[in-house]
Design a protein around this motif. Sequence first.
Motif, PDB file in Angstrom:
ATOM      1  N   VAL A 270       5.848 -14.356  -0.914  1.00  0.00           N
ATOM      2  CA  VAL A 270       5.612 -15.614  -1.624  1.00  0.00           C
ATOM      3  C   VAL A 270       5.976 -15.390  -3.097  1.00  0.00           C
ATOM      4  CG1 VAL A 270       3.909 -17.350  -2.282  1.00  0.00           C
ATOM      5  CG2 VAL A 270       3.786 -16.264  -0.014  1.00  0.00           C
ATOM      6  N   PRO A 271       6.943 -16.115  -3.626  1.00  0.00           N
ATOM      7  CA  PRO A 271       7.331 -15.944  -5.034  1.00  0.00           C
ATOM      8  C   PRO A 271       6.172 -16.270  -5.978  1.00  0.00           C
ATOM      9  CG  PRO A 271       8.995 -17.198  -3.826  1.00  0.00           C
ATOM     10  CD  PRO A 271       7.795 -17.107  -2.938  1.00  0.00           C
ATOM     11  N   TYR A 272       5.813 -15.295  -6.840  1.00  0.00           N
ATOM     12  CA  TYR A 272       4.709 -15.493  -7.784  1.00  0.00           C
ATOM     13  C   TYR A 272       4.751 -14.330  -8.774  1.00  0.00           C
ATOM     14  CZ  TYR A 272       0.023 -16.879  -9.387  1.00  0.00           C
ATOM     15  OH  TYR A 272      -1.036 -17.320 -10.129  1.00  0.00           O
ATOM     16  N   GLU A 273       4.240 -14.597  -9.989  1.00  0.00           N
ATOM     17  CA  GLU A 273       4.293 -13.550 -11.010  1.00  0.00           C
ATOM     18  C   GLU A 273       3.284 -12.423 -10.765  1.00  0.00           C
ATOM     19  OE1 GLU A 273       1.705 -16.904 -12.849  1.00  0.00           O
ATOM     20  OE2 GLU A 273       3.479 -16.702 -11.558  1.00  0.00           O
ATOM     21  N   LEU A 274       2.337 -12.650  -9.882  1.00  0.00           N
ATOM     22  CA  LEU A 274       1.330 -11.643  -9.557  1.00  0.00           C
ATOM     23  C   LEU A 274       1.377 -11.303  -8.073  1.00  0.00           C
ATOM     24  CD1 LEU A 274      -1.726 -13.116 -11.524  1.00  0.00           C
ATOM     25  CD2 LEU A 274      -0.128 -11.363 -12.311  1.00  0.00           C
ATOM     26  N   GLY A 275       0.856 -10.129  -7.747  1.00  0.00           N
ATOM     27  CA  GLY A 275       0.756  -9.728  -6.352  1.00  0.00           C
ATOM     28  C   GLY A 275      -0.623  -9.164  -6.082  1.00  0.00           C
ATOM     29  N   LEU A 276      -0.901  -8.865  -4.842  1.00  0.00           N
ATOM     30  CA  LEU A 276      -2.221  -8.375  -4.460  1.00  0.00           C
ATOM     31  C   LEU A 276      -2.269  -6.845  -4.505  1.00  0.00           C
ATOM     32  CD1 LEU A 276      -2.963 -10.832  -1.529  1.00  0.00           C
ATOM     33  CD2 LEU A 276      -4.024 -10.814  -3.792  1.00  0.00           C
ATOM     34  N   LEU A 277      -3.372  -6.343  -5.033  1.00  0.00           N
ATOM     35  CA  LEU A 277      -3.560  -4.908  -5.191  1.00  0.00           C
ATOM     36  C   LEU A 277      -4.217  -4.345  -3.937  1.00  0.00           C
ATOM     37  CD1 LEU A 277      -3.466  -2.405  -7.068  1.00  0.00           C
ATOM     38  CD2 LEU A 277      -5.773  -3.052  -7.843  1.00  0.00           C
ATOM     39  N   GLY A 278      -3.659  -3.246  -3.425  1.00  0.00           N
ATOM     40  CA  GLY A 278      -4.249  -2.620  -2.246  1.00  0.00           C
ATOM     41  C   GLY A 278      -3.499  -1.367  -1.864  1.00  0.00           C
ATOM     42  N   HIS A 279      -4.076  -0.596  -0.937  1.00  0.00           N
ATOM     43  CA  HIS A 279      -3.470   0.658  -0.497  1.00  0.00           C
ATOM     44  C   HIS A 279      -2.202   0.382   0.316  1.00  0.00           C
ATOM     45  CE1 HIS A 279      -3.324   4.883   0.512  1.00  0.00           C
ATOM     46  NE2 HIS A 279      -3.328   4.617   1.817  1.00  0.00           N
ATOM     47  N   SER A 280      -2.277  -0.646   1.171  1.00  0.00           N
ATOM     48  CA  SER A 280      -1.103  -1.049   1.951  1.00  0.00           C
ATOM     49  C   SER A 280      -0.365  -2.120   1.161  1.00  0.00           C
ATOM     50  CB  SER A 280      -1.552  -1.576   3.314  1.00  0.00           C
ATOM     51  OG  SER A 280      -2.324  -2.765   3.146  1.00  0.00           O
ATOM     52  N   ASP A 281       0.277  -3.050   1.873  1.00  0.00           N
ATOM     53  CA  ASP A 281       0.921  -4.146   1.157  1.00  0.00           C
ATOM     54  C   ASP A 281      -0.077  -5.208   0.710  1.00  0.00           C
ATOM     55  OD1 ASP A 281       0.281  -5.419   3.513  1.00  0.00           O
ATOM     56  OD2 ASP A 281       2.338  -5.750   4.168  1.00  0.00           O
ATOM     57  N   LYS A 314      -0.137   4.135   3.068  1.00  0.00           N
ATOM     58  CA  LYS A 314       0.272   3.769   1.714  1.00  0.00           C
ATOM     59  C   LYS A 314       1.439   2.792   1.788  1.00  0.00           C
ATOM     60  CE  LYS A 314       0.538   4.198  -2.821  1.00  0.00           C
ATOM     61  NZ  LYS A 314      -0.471   3.573  -3.706  1.00  0.00           N
ATOM     62  N   ASP A 315       1.257   1.596   1.197  1.00  0.00           N
ATOM     63  CA  ASP A 315       2.271   0.536   1.175  1.00  0.00           C
ATOM     64  C   ASP A 315       2.699   0.098   2.574  1.00  0.00           C
ATOM     65  OD1 ASP A 315       2.340   0.542  -1.662  1.00  0.00           O
ATOM     66  OD2 ASP A 315       3.726   2.245  -1.629  1.00  0.00           O
ATOM     67  N   ALA A 316       1.826   0.277   3.550  1.00  0.00           N
ATOM     68  CA  ALA A 316       2.166  -0.072   4.935  1.00  0.00           C
ATOM     69  C   ALA A 316       2.374  -1.568   5.097  1.00  0.00           C
ATOM     70  CB  ALA A 316       1.060   0.397   5.877  1.00  0.00           C
ATOM     71  N   ASN A 317       3.277  -1.918   5.992  1.00  0.00           N
ATOM     72  CA  ASN A 317       3.518  -3.312   6.363  1.00  0.00           C
ATOM     73  C   ASN A 317       2.361  -3.775   7.245  1.00  0.00           C
ATOM     74  OD1 ASN A 317       4.353  -5.654   7.798  1.00  0.00           O
ATOM     75  ND2 ASN A 317       6.502  -5.138   7.439  1.00  0.00           N
ATOM     76  N   SER A 318       1.626  -4.764   6.799  1.00  0.00           N
ATOM     77  CA  SER A 318       0.429  -5.174   7.535  1.00  0.00           C
ATOM     78  C   SER A 318       0.745  -5.813   8.880  1.00  0.00           C
ATOM     79  CB  SER A 318      -0.422  -6.116   6.687  1.00  0.00           C
ATOM     80  OG  SER A 318      -1.004  -5.398   5.616  1.00  0.00           O
ATOM     81  N   LEU A 319       1.931  -6.379   9.039  1.00  0.00           N
ATOM     82  CA  LEU A 319       2.296  -6.895  10.356  1.00  0.00           C
ATOM     83  C   LEU A 319       2.424  -5.751  11.360  1.00  0.00           C
ATOM     84  CD1 LEU A 319       4.902  -9.732   9.692  1.00  0.00           C
ATOM     85  CD2 LEU A 319       2.476  -9.954  10.253  1.00  0.00           C
ATOM     86  N   GLU A 320       2.914  -4.601  10.903  1.00  0.00           N
ATOM     87  CA  GLU A 320       2.980  -3.437  11.784  1.00  0.00           C
ATOM     88  C   GLU A 320       1.576  -2.946  12.133  1.00  0.00           C
ATOM     89  OE1 GLU A 320       5.428  -0.527   9.901  1.00  0.00           O
ATOM     90  OE2 GLU A 320       7.250  -1.748  10.024  1.00  0.00           O
ATOM     91  N   LEU A 321       0.674  -3.035  11.173  1.00  0.00           N
ATOM     92  CA  LEU A 321      -0.719  -2.656  11.453  1.00  0.00           C
ATOM     93  C   LEU A 321      -1.357  -3.650  12.424  1.00  0.00           C
ATOM     94  CD1 LEU A 321      -1.985  -1.595   7.903  1.00  0.00           C
ATOM     95  CD2 LEU A 321      -0.884  -0.201   9.673  1.00  0.00           C
TER      96      LEU A 321
END
Length: 401
Positions: A270-281, A314-321
């Motif tokens: 989603v285009p946005y100036e901020l992103g979500l902080l977390g261990h995965s994506d 680390k930086d895992a794709n949550s759809l894969e999870l």
Amino acid sequence: MDYSKVYAIVVAAGRGLRVGTAIPKQLLRYEESTVLEHTVKIFATHPRVDGVVVVGPEDGSFSREYREAARRIMDQTAVTVLVTRGGAERSDSVQRGLEAAEALAVIQKAKPAGVCVMIHDAARPGVDHAIIDRNLEGMKTCQAVVTCVPATDSIRTIDQTSLKQDKLYPIIDSNVLERNLVYCVQTPQTFGLEDIMLAYVKAAEDGYVGTDDASVADNAGISVAIVEGSPSNYKITTAKDVPMTTRTGTGFDVHKLVSGRNLILCGTPVPYELGLLGHSDADVATHAIMDALLGAAGKGDIGIHFPDNDDKYKDANSLELLAEVKKIIGDVTVSNVDVTIIAQRPKLAPYNQQMKENIAKTLGIPEACVNVKATTTEGLGFTGQGEGIAAFASCAIEGSF
């Protein structure tokens, strides 16, 4: 005839390949335990039954599960439950069960001539005490009895000799049977122990392979009467025959919005100036769905399965999870998923369809079973102030638990 001892022989030696599960159908979950344990317990709790013989696979596979089930039942009842190995064919397994019943009669100081045996398929957990009562009542005046239900479908017969080996349909020449005269055979099928043992010896000598124990008795000249069964006493053949239970689950997740991160929601950038902080994506919406599914299946939460201190994620794709979660919850049907994303900004409506498609594809379910929606908190709280994004999810799954 009055019998001094009544034993049940529960045949559970098959693999049940048509069910399509990794374990035999008799070990699938059924009500409070498994198909096998439920079935055996029905016999063990009947006041007239003095012992149960469980016939397992010839190679001894799953013997630990069989023995544990037998032990639990003996702990709850006063009835002896023996486990023995079967043979290559059902007839071989039945004979080994009969031999074990004969040995049990010796242990219990009963003469084989005074023993009555009920032979039953483990994959018929719908048997009940009323059916057992009718079998035992019938044995007071009959040589053998078989549990049956009237045919409900119209029946036709064919002359197989007129059919080509490579083509079964269409069948032109067939004859109608009078449905009122046709009965569908179930189990238990009940005999005097000595009678049915001799009947199997004769079948072997004759090279006769019957379709069930009653046909083996017929071949030996034993008169077989029928007693009323029940539509509930059906045989589990495919996975669809196992009663399913619907469970629901809920999930909730929150992630902080920061600069320098991509904003990913349900696998959609989603285009946005901020992103979500977390261990995965940090895909907060997918994480909520994962927790909902794990909760419905009683499999813990994502923190257990995907800890945030494991570099593997680390930086895992949550759809894969999410795909991994689908494997963790096992052989169940995901009936529906509903997720609500709570964010003041950015506007998410243009991306809802793509999110929906991503979740449906990952879970292998129709898009109609997935709903994705977004809302705001009217400027209130951390989501309203644009400090983070939250997500609630709910789901329903159907399976044999």
